[in-house]
Design a protein around this motif. Sequence first.
Motif, PDB file in Angstrom:
ATOM      1  N   UNK A  73     -33.200 -59.916   4.869  1.00 28.01           N
ATOM      2  CA  UNK A  73     -32.567 -59.633   3.595  1.00 28.01           C
ATOM      3  C   UNK A  73     -32.471 -58.492   3.055  1.00 28.01           C
ATOM      4  N   UNK A  74     -33.342 -57.571   3.143  1.00 27.62           N
ATOM      5  CA  UNK A  74     -33.691 -56.162   2.915  1.00 27.62           C
ATOM      6  C   UNK A  74     -32.070 -55.457   2.466  1.00 27.62           C
ATOM      7  N   UNK A  75     -31.026 -56.036   2.974  1.00 29.37           N
ATOM      8  CA  UNK A  75     -29.842 -55.485   2.750  1.00 29.37           C
ATOM      9  C   UNK A  75     -29.354 -55.288   1.765  1.00 29.37           C
ATOM     10  N   UNK A  76     -29.605 -56.572   1.132  1.00 28.90           N
ATOM     11  CA  UNK A  76     -29.426 -57.021  -0.325  1.00 28.90           C
ATOM     12  C   UNK A  76     -29.800 -57.018  -1.793  1.00 28.90           C
ATOM     13  N   UNK A 128     -28.697 -54.443  16.513  1.00 27.69           N
ATOM     14  CA  UNK A 128     -27.610 -55.482  15.708  1.00 27.69           C
ATOM     15  C   UNK A 128     -28.576 -56.294  15.236  1.00 27.69           C
ATOM     16  N   UNK A 129     -29.389 -57.165  15.427  1.00 28.35           N
ATOM     17  CA  UNK A 129     -30.380 -58.424  15.517  1.00 28.35           C
ATOM     18  C   UNK A 129     -30.928 -57.699  13.735  1.00 28.35           C
ATOM     19  N   UNK A 130     -31.573 -56.038  13.851  1.00 29.84           N
ATOM     20  CA  UNK A 130     -32.057 -56.279  13.059  1.00 29.84           C
ATOM     21  C   UNK A 130     -31.046 -56.053  11.481  1.00 29.84           C
ATOM     22  N   UNK A 131     -29.461 -55.275  12.507  1.00 29.35           N
ATOM     23  CA  UNK A 131     -28.841 -55.437  11.153  1.00 29.35           C
ATOM     24  C   UNK A 131     -28.993 -56.489  10.528  1.00 29.35           C
ATOM     25  N   UNK A 132     -28.394 -57.703  10.817  1.00 30.47           N
ATOM     26  CA  UNK A 132     -27.743 -59.287  10.998  1.00 30.47           C
ATOM     27  C   UNK A 132     -28.784 -59.565   9.879  1.00 30.47           C
ATOM     28  N   UNK A 133     -30.514 -59.297  10.270  1.00 28.27           N
ATOM     29  CA  UNK A 133     -31.575 -59.712   9.560  1.00 28.27           C
ATOM     30  C   UNK A 133     -31.528 -59.486   8.295  1.00 28.27           C
ATOM     31  N   UNK A 134     -30.812 -57.647   8.491  1.00 28.06           N
ATOM     32  CA  UNK A 134     -31.445 -57.256   6.985  1.00 28.06           C
ATOM     33  C   UNK A 134     -30.038 -58.370   6.012  1.00 28.06           C
ATOM     34  N   UNK A 135     -29.000 -58.145   6.670  1.00 31.38           N
ATOM     35  CA  UNK A 135     -28.112 -57.929   5.837  1.00 31.38           C
ATOM     36  C   UNK A 135     -27.693 -59.453   5.464  1.00 31.38           C
ATOM     37  N   UNK A 136     -28.075 -60.355   6.127  1.00 32.59           N
ATOM     38  CA  UNK A 136     -27.040 -61.854   6.394  1.00 32.59           C
ATOM     39  C   UNK A 136     -28.730 -63.126   6.175  1.00 32.59           C
ATOM     40  N   UNK A 137     -29.967 -62.361   6.309  1.00 30.51           N
ATOM     41  CA  UNK A 137     -30.443 -63.583   5.730  1.00 30.51           C
ATOM     42  C   UNK A 137     -30.776 -64.008   4.811  1.00 30.51           C
ATOM     43  N   UNK A 172     -30.918 -50.441   3.350  1.00 33.83           N
ATOM     44  CA  UNK A 172     -30.778 -50.947   4.478  1.00 33.83           C
ATOM     45  C   UNK A 172     -29.371 -50.140   5.019  1.00 33.83           C
ATOM     46  N   UNK A 173     -28.201 -49.645   4.960  1.00 30.59           N
ATOM     47  CA  UNK A 173     -27.198 -48.974   5.382  1.00 30.59           C
ATOM     48  C   UNK A 173     -27.613 -47.983   6.026  1.00 30.59           C
ATOM     49  N   UNK A 174     -28.478 -47.506   5.120  1.00 31.15           N
ATOM     50  CA  UNK A 174     -28.997 -45.742   6.442  1.00 31.15           C
ATOM     51  C   UNK A 174     -29.978 -46.360   7.417  1.00 31.15           C
ATOM     52  N   UNK A 175     -30.769 -47.127   7.335  1.00 34.19           N
ATOM     53  CA  UNK A 175     -31.302 -47.311   8.437  1.00 34.19           C
ATOM     54  C   UNK A 175     -30.707 -48.215   9.631  1.00 34.19           C
TER      55      UNK A 175
END
Lengths: 127, 319, 123, 528, 533
Positions: free
Chosen positions: E413-416, E475-484, E422-425
């Motif tokens: 959820x870091x993306x939220x 991509x798993x990490x990206x998903x984790x950041x944005x979708x959890x 999170x985008x840069x990462x």
Amino acid sequence: MHLVYPAVLSSLLFCVGVYGVLARRNAILVLMSVELMLAAVSLNLVAFDVWLGDEVHSGQVLTLFLIALAAAEIGVGLAIVLLVHRERGSSAVDRLRALADRDGNEPDRAGPEPGPEGAASRETTTT
Amino acid sequence: MDWLDVAVRVLAVLVAFLVLPLLVGQLEHKAMAHMQGRVGPMHAGGFHGWAQLVADGVKFAQKEDTIPDGADRLIFRLAPGVALVPYLVVLIAIPLGPDGMVGQAVDAGIFFVLAALGVGVLGSLIAGWASANKYALLGGLRTAAQLMAYELPLLLAAASVAMAAGTLSLPGILDAFEWWWVPWQLVGAFVFFTAGLAELQRPPFDAPIAPEEIIFGAYTEYSGLRFALFLLAEYAGIVVVSALTAVLFLGGWHGPWSDQLGWLWTLLKTGVLCFVVIWARVAWPRLRADQIQKFAWTVLVPLALAQIAFTGVIKVVTG
Amino acid sequence: MPDYFHGYTVVGLVAVVGVLFVAFAFLAGRLLRPSVPTPEKLMVYECGVDPVGEGWAHTQVRYYIYAFLYVIFAVDAVFLFPWATVFAADGFGAATLVEMFVFLGFLSVGLLYAWRKGVLTWT
Amino acid sequence: MITLSGTAQQALLLAALGLPLVGALAALLPAPPGLRGPGGPERDVLRHGVTVTGAVLAMTVVLAFAFDHARAGAVQAETDVAWVPAWNVRLHLGVDGISLPLLVMTALLTFLAALHAYFRPPTGPGTPGPRAFVALLLLLETGMLATFAVLDLVLFFLAFETVLIPMYFLIARWGNGPERAAAARKFVLYTVLGSVLMLLGLLLVGLRAGTFDMLSLAQAQGSGLTRTTQILAVLAIGLGLAVKAPMWPLHSWLPAAHTAAPTVGSVLLAGVLLKMGAYGLVRIALPVAPEGMRVLAPYLGAFAVVGIVYGSLACLSLVRTGGDLKRLIAYSSVGHMGFVLLGVATMTHSGVNGALFAGVAHGLITGLLFFLVGALKERTGSTDIGALAGEAGAALYGRAPRFGGLLAFAAVASLGLPGLAGFWGELLAMLGAFHPGDELSRPAFWTYLAVAALGTLLTAAYLLLVVRRVCMGPTPAGGVKPLPDLAGHEYAVYTPLVALTVLAGLWPAVLVNLTDPAVQLLLPGVVR
Amino acid sequence: MNDLQAPDIEWVALSPSLIVFGAAILGVLIEAFLPRKQRYYAEVAVSTLALAGAFAAVVGLAASGHGTDDAQVAGMGALAVDGPALFLQGVLCLVGLVSVLLFAERRLEPALHGASVDSFAAAPAAVPGGPAEREAEKAGWTTTEIFPLLLFAVGGMLLFPAANDLLVLFIALEVLSLPLYLLCALARRRRLLSQEAAVKYFLLGAFASAFLLFGVALLYGYAGTVSYAGIADVVSGEPGAIEPGLAGTMGNDALLLIGGAMLVMGLLFKVGAVPFHMWTPDVYQGAPTPVTGFMAAATKVAAFGALLRLLYVVLPGLRWDWEPVLWGVTIASMVGGAVVAITQTDVKRLLAYSSIAHAGFILAGVVAVTEDGVSSVLFYLGAYSFVTLGAFAVVTLVRDSGGEATHLSKWAGLGRRSPLLASVFALFLLAFAGIPLTSGFAGKFAVFRAAADSGAMGLVVVGVLASAIAAFFYIRVIVLMFFSEPKADGPSVVIPSPLTSTVVGLAAVVTIVLGVAPQFFLDLAGQAGVFVH
């Protein structure tokens, strides 16, 4: 003296060193084994130098540098090992397991096994 | 290889090794006594107690030799040998006179000599460790620290001479010697001699065996013949260091009529230096362990480096 | 090469002689001296009182620092000797000298650093 | 027809590609004071989406009119700039008769999607605001348009991949149902694996031939490539594209994705994304490695017809057991895309033209269907046939006559009723199968033809069943409220699609005349 | 006998490393003589200036043609000043420069006793939490020695790819390794992990360098010289002057093969290629994150430079022997790194395994043995190092009460919470994954193209497949950041000072620029593809 003698001796020394590194648990002994390997290298270098009659003595020069850097290496290495030893009361390499691949999903893998000194709890209080 | 020649040389070195330290020891007894207003040993052997040390030796040989329970027995036994033999080995490389009056000319003489000297001090260290006695260990560690601190100025000062002569061989250095090297290398000589003194743990650098603090340091648990060998090593060390200083800095066999009397000059210079060693023991109070370290790192090392710089400049300018 | 080894053969011989001498002395000593061990004699000597604590006590880490200093400096000093024998030869001269001064400068900086960091002061 | 200079056309194409990208970035920024409407920032950004996609649509339409139809086979509005000379990668863009209709269709569908979103803002539990939605939609548009406009293999791959990310987010964030995350992941997984294979194939072709330029590769007709290389290349590229197309048995991501996706996502997924696979086959596999294609075409054809029958059977079972309507349309897409692939596999002019025609038609019709199903869900809250229809039928004719009629129209268009768009594509594809390209086994393709014909019957069967169950049925006597009928904005969205479906059905030459010259160029030596 | 020549040093050609070493010495003096309060500023200034100066020197050398036409062997044959060396030195200077900024960051840790502190221990020699440390913290001490250490390491790294004889190779290796061992042990938080990492790194590093040295000794015995050119001559069968009596020793193939193998082994260790990768995850995880970033980026650059030169200049005559071996290593690294990374739950470990996979990708370019191969490796290294730095810089920013929150579950959820970060990462992760329009794609494209051109299509196939596997965990990490859903007690993102922001921003810009418009840099790398012999 034929080159074979020092060459074989140095290979044996090197193998002993390798064995030591692989088989020893104590960090200091591992360190000594590494030094043994370096000694084997030095022996080899000097032997080749003399045998080949190298006019610029590259082998001996390399040995000098090797000695110096081995010393530096042992200095740095001992410093690090001593630090660990002071905090853990042990310098057994195979007990350094806080960093390793784990199966579990524990959220915080930072904490090593709680040692007798309670090292694990200490480190979190260093704020 | 001429076996006879070699045998004679080895024998000569062995004899020198056994006799000279005794002479120095006797000198120390008497000179120190007279400086302190005493007379020293007077009985053994009759004339001014000349055989005192022989008698001591006999006594030591008869004394019981205990090894403490907790000691590492093998190492404990070996330690005196380790302390003693290197000095013997060093002696062979020290030139006595010109034209091959030397046990054996070694190519990298300075290197060899200094390396062997370093080994000798290890005897104290392993003795201290093997005794399983905390005072002995402390003494051993002090020894080690001292060895390490003074090895460096020793090396640097020797390097200065090597630079001046352009060779590492001891006879080679003497061949190249000129009288004005004495003032030129004066600082180096001071550093070398002082550092040598410290390596031997002679007063005023005898904190490692300071009896008032840590009994007798590394030698606390030793008795009998083993102890005697340590003593012998100490006096042999005095001879070696003095001789080396004489050879490296004072011109060794150089002097009037050196062709014939070279060996005498060497012995004479060595003797004078030995006397200085004894004198220093009487004249100066013992330095503390930390003072010893500080002296090495902040006085001797910089001095030695300065000497090297000086030597280098002079050498390049004149050469 | 024979010369090279010859010199050290003699040196080795002397060393052997030395070892023999020591061995002989020990042997003689063993024959001459009495041996009557008692527990008191074999006890660690601490000025006559019973020993306290263990023989191999922990010691200050300071010694290690000295060791470290020594190892670095002494080993670096090794480079001086080969240099010392050739630096004044033809064609070398001032540049070589300066280069070695640079080297010594490095050493001095290290020493200065150690000094200023209080390593050389006993606490 | 409008006459525009080459430079103007070029600028127009570039603008059409660049505008949505800029718009996507702009959507993330707060609106400037002059553009703030009464509905608050959310409406502002949705309106922004409509404006941008509308502008893009206008541009593509202008481009279509400025297009020199007399030279439909030639690449027009061409831009060719070195990008990474070290690798021979060029920024090579342009449109010809093949890409132009797809380009216009894409712009149209996206515009309609944006329009739909403006009136029915995407909502749902845990969905982020419309700002990101619009940005993703515009990014998606960039990727889709670029896919059809680029003429360089690397750029093609790039554009192809660009589509992936926004679509993933659209499904995963604005989708419905608990399965949306899994569905989105499945979509990405399949497509990424496919793209990796495709990349390998593209690299193989590009490195072996020494250029990534599609035009020169097409011109060479595989002359610089050995047979093995061609087969490998077609295999790798074809697999990658077949995942996207989707070809049976690589289709299994599609139903899940469609079921989970929001209306807009489904429309674009079915309408445009699936075409990208077929387009890639036509544009790359066919001309670049004809020899490899000849070897593999029978297999492609076989899978295609299996897909046709499989899709139809799946739909039949869904409609009988009462499954999800969106899932049903997804399976029907598998079937329709089967015709497209079959057309490509014949390697004839008529077959490929048919494939392209069927592609455009499917885009229009399925887009319409998904819009309608979305609207149905808004009205009834469900898309499950069983729940909607019960025993008797949902009786949309009775409850919302216009809506029901439109649904029935879309269904019959989809089944390929002559006179509507769906017909010609399938006809041409089957015609191609009747006279497959040289060196292709005629008996095999006749078999395919027979199976495909069976497929059309099955398709007709299930679609009529859908109409039967959803639109017809007895009107309960006042038991059920009438549903709201078509609203104004819905007319706005559906009309263009209906109109074009009818137009393409009645006047197929518009499209075929456009594609045929280009297809002839792609398949030189082929007569039929 | 005395045919020694007076050394003749090309000071200008060696200026980059000389500047860095000089600054390192200056840094030591600053430590010794400046008051504590001023050291930090002085050190940062000196380090920055020195690295910038060294970079300028590299650029100057390259501009005056040293990279291409005027490539030369300097320092009596000890160092090569040629295209690859200059290119990598330039990259290293920049990486060092950026790392200085990361090291200097002081706004991440909560202030202690009113003074802002960095991520390094106040009193590294003290027992963590002990009185000595507390005292040091109270007094506001900081370990500013990290800067000289960094400079020394960079200095060694500058020499490493330029080393033109085995002696310099070995010395450069040690000079770059020793400071890194120390830097690893200096973390402020989780000191035990940090020290453990240092021990492991050191022990294995020393072990590996012993192997390398034995290889050096054997090669010396084989050729009778330590200079690359001399060895290459003997390898290719044109020895200058073999004494007849020694012919049995010189040119003995067993010595050559074993020696060469051990040498390459030592270098592969530094590179972190399977099966010499064991240290990587532990060390990456345990070391202070700025150090990890620096180490991950710079060591790889330097070690690959040395490996390239060794294989291309010294052992090309042995190509048929080492190529199959390297094929194996390459495939094992690509696949092994990618597969094991999938199961990782710690960000730093994940990046470590990904670095192993990347070592494999780069090796694919090395195996090409063409000029293109060299250029592609150079380009990849440049691209990769900045992505790595950026990624680790981001890791430093995500923190909770225990310091950096590196467990992946905490990144949910870091993306939220901080979409920008999170985008840069995510951008960096995409670059790692090799998604188009990022530098990662350009780099992979380059190496795979070079490998394919040289006929190693098999490697390319495995490589692309491994990239696909690798893409999943990124991509798993990206998903984790944005979708959890973000956790209630999850970490927060610290607002960094301009230092770290600059690093992250710069890395992002480089990642995009190299992805979108790589031509200029490809040209640079292309021009730099020729080794001087």
